[in-house]
Design an enzyme around this catalytic site. Structure first.
Site, PDB file in Angstrom:
ATOM      1  N   PHE A  93       0.863  -1.185   0.000  1.00 42.77           N
ATOM      2  CA  PHE A  93       0.000   0.000   0.000  1.00 42.77           C
ATOM      3  C   PHE A  93       0.896   1.230   0.000  1.00 42.77           C
ATOM      4  CE2 PHE A  93      -2.740   3.264   1.687  1.00 42.77           C
ATOM      5  CZ  PHE A  93      -4.045   2.899   1.354  1.00 42.77           C
TER       6      PHE A  93
ATOM      7  N   ILE B 221       1.079   5.565  -1.075  1.00 44.34           N
ATOM      8  CA  ILE B 221       0.632   6.856  -1.598  1.00 44.34           C
ATOM      9  C   ILE B 221       1.881   7.711  -1.739  1.00 44.34           C
ATOM     10  CG2 ILE B 221      -0.752   8.938  -1.186  1.00 44.34           C
ATOM     11  CD1 ILE B 221      -2.491   6.523  -1.693  1.00 44.34           C
TER      12      ILE B 221
ATOM     13  N   GLN C 125       0.378  12.761   0.072  1.00 48.94           N
ATOM     14  CA  GLN C 125       0.190  12.268   1.432  1.00 48.94           C
ATOM     15  C   GLN C 125      -0.422  13.326   2.344  1.00 48.94           C
ATOM     16  OE1 GLN C 125       3.990  10.731   2.755  1.00 48.94           O
ATOM     17  NE2 GLN C 125       4.004   9.071   1.249  1.00 48.94           N
TER      18      GLN C 125
ATOM     19  N   GLN D 234      -3.467  13.984   2.884  1.00 52.22           N
ATOM     20  CA  GLN D 234      -4.616  14.662   2.285  1.00 52.22           C
ATOM     21  C   GLN D 234      -5.855  13.762   2.263  1.00 52.22           C
ATOM     22  OE1 GLN D 234      -3.462  16.421  -1.574  1.00 52.22           O
ATOM     23  NE2 GLN D 234      -1.340  16.389  -0.864  1.00 52.22           N
TER      24      GLN D 234
ATOM     25  N   SER E  42      -6.915   7.012   2.980  1.00 53.44           N
ATOM     26  CA  SER E  42      -8.183   6.530   3.525  1.00 53.44           C
ATOM     27  C   SER E  42      -9.167   6.191   2.411  1.00 53.44           C
ATOM     28  CB  SER E  42      -8.792   7.576   4.460  1.00 53.44           C
ATOM     29  OG  SER E  42      -8.035   7.693   5.645  1.00 53.44           O
TER      30      SER E  42
ATOM     31  N   GLU F 188      -1.093  -7.844   5.538  1.00 55.26           N
ATOM     32  CA  GLU F 188       0.198  -8.480   5.756  1.00 55.26           C
ATOM     33  C   GLU F 188       1.151  -7.545   6.494  1.00 55.26           C
ATOM     34  OE1 GLU F 188       3.960 -10.279   3.114  1.00 55.26           O
ATOM     35  OE2 GLU F 188       2.150  -9.536   2.144  1.00 55.26           O
TER      36      GLU F 188
END
Length: 452
Positions: free
Chosen positions: A234, A236, A241, A243, A247, A269
């Protein structure tokens, strides 16, 4: 001195998401997507993250903002003549990026211009949201964002993934490239969708897409005929970031899981601390907004009684027997302060409960398990969420309720940490459980304070 020829590879590597000139005209005054740096480079340049043999070294790695077509330029003011000790900066990096990268700047900028108008996200659109325009122009249209789901079967996605996977190494600690030969991978990719300024008599503006981040997911077989989806990676990118985009990406993944009956649950994980916080916040907001779940959990008609202790056969404050479990007593990520915040401090966050329901304390385990399966949340994560919500609703004046809650949490901690606790003497086990309970509830307080 040797240090004169040593460069920090995190500082030397400069990343840019390059937009076409037309796309830059609609940017707000505080928007910047060029010349940012990685968090990690040790997977590429070694554990010390040092490059030897150059002065004023700049590794200029740019990507077309949507297609992620790469450009690489290595510049320096001076280089040592000894080829045996000088690091091959480009030779090392090119092992991690597709071979078709540009080294000619004019050719790359022409590619950016071309791709800006032609690139479209690969896969299936699964989520959209908007944000106000960052420009100061009155009446400016909001900025749109879109999340796409893709697999290896989507034409062109395998090549696109080879361009974006570098960000896993640069921004995820211990991140590594996945095995593209495995068919179980799925991906969700987040883009900014931006309109250019209208020109002439054009009725419509040109729409361009710009990469923000992505997540990789892997499917495991789940008896008898479902799969368990594991969120593996995952990321960004830094310009986006803090901002709320992380989410949105996580929420789109969770909604995707809920909408597919063949997926039994969403697991994660080995989450990093920042992602664990993001996950907790969004899961808590989802549960707090779930009217039926909250009504059953804390309603007055459930028949739950205050002060009922967990029927586990174990007194977690005066040890008499044990159950097997596994895990860690205290995670390295847990924030431990000198004076743990008590239950009463948490109650002030949201106020006292108006009634009693299935979450007790203690929680009705059969009810909780039924909801866990319905909401497709992994077991340990759901237990933690229930504990946070219960802590939020505890009445600080209810000593029996506080004790029931404490025993409930300690039971889970004991099971999770059995292998470690079993090696300790009786009094040490009880002390360690109490210490861990204090740090856990303190961390719960911190997380609950972030949920608004």
């Amino acid at each position: 001195m040797a240090t004169d020829w040593t460069t920090d590879s995190n500082e030397a590597l400069t990343l840019s998401l390059v937009r076409a000139p037309e796309d830059k005209r609609v940017l707000g005054p505080n928007e910047s997507y060029e010349e940012f740096h990685p968090t990690f480079t040790y997977p590429i340049y070694g554990e010390d993250e040092k490059i030897y043999g150059y002065r004023d070294l700049v590794i200029d790695l740019r990507f077309a903002s949507g297609s992620l077509a790469p450009y690489l330029s290595v510049r320096h003011s001076e280089k040592l003549s000894s080829s045996s000790t000088v690091d091959d900066v480009e030779g090392i990096l090119k092992e991690y990026i597709p071979p078709d990268y540009d080294t000619d700047e004019s050719s790359f900028l022409a590619r950016v211009e071309q791709d800006a108008a032609s690139f479209k996200p690969i896969g299936t659109l699964i989520h959209t949201y908007t944000r106000p325009s960052p420009t100061a122009v009155v009446g400016s249209a909001p900025v749109e964002y879109e999340v796409y789901h893709a697999t290896w079967q989507d034409p062109g996605f395998r090549e696109y993934h080879q361009r974006m996977q570098l960000f896993i190494l640069l921004y995820i600690e211990a991140g590594s490239y996945i095995n593209e030969e495995e068919d179980g991978w799925e991906f969700v990719v987040l883009y900014e969708k931006r309109k250019r300024e209208a020109s002439g008599d054009d009725a419509e503006c040109t729409v361009t897409y710009h990469f923000i981040g992505y997540s990789s997911l892997y499917n495991f077989y789940c008896f008898p005929e479902k799969v368990r989806m594991r969120l593996s990676q995952f990321v960004i990118l830094p310009p986006y970031q803090r901002q709320g985009h992380g989410s949105e990406l996580y929420s789109s993944i969770y909604a995707y899981v809920l909408s597919h009956s063949h997926i039994s649950e969403l697991t994660v994980e080995d989450p990093a601390e920042a992602f664990e916080d993001l996950r907790d916040r969004n899961d808590l907001k989802m549960l707090l907004g779930h009217a039926q779940f909250m009504a059953e959990g804390f309603g007055s008609s459930s028949g739950a009684e205050l002060g009922v202790e967990p029927k586990s056969g174990f007194d977690f404050e005066n040890e008499t027997t044990h159950r097997e479990g596994g895990g860690r007593v205290q995670k390295a990520r847990t924030r431990v302060r000198a004076t743990p915040v008590g239950v009463s401090a948490v109650a002030d966050i949201k106020g006292k409960a108006k009634g009693k329901g299935k979450m007790g304390p203690p929680v009705d385990k059969a009810w909780a398990e039924a909801w866990r399966k319905e909401l497709k949340i992994a077991g340990r994560q759901f237990q933690r969420l229930v504990e946070m919500l219960t802590l939020m609703h505890l009445d600080p004046a209810d000593a029996n309720g506080a004790k029931a809650y404490r025993l409930q949490v300690k039971e889970r901690l004991y099971r999770f940490n059995f292998e470690i606790l079993a090696q300790l003497e009786k009094h040490e086990r009880l002390e360690k459980l109490e210490e861990t309970f204090g740090s856990v509830t303190e961390d719960y307080t911190r997380i609950l304070a972030m949920v608004k």
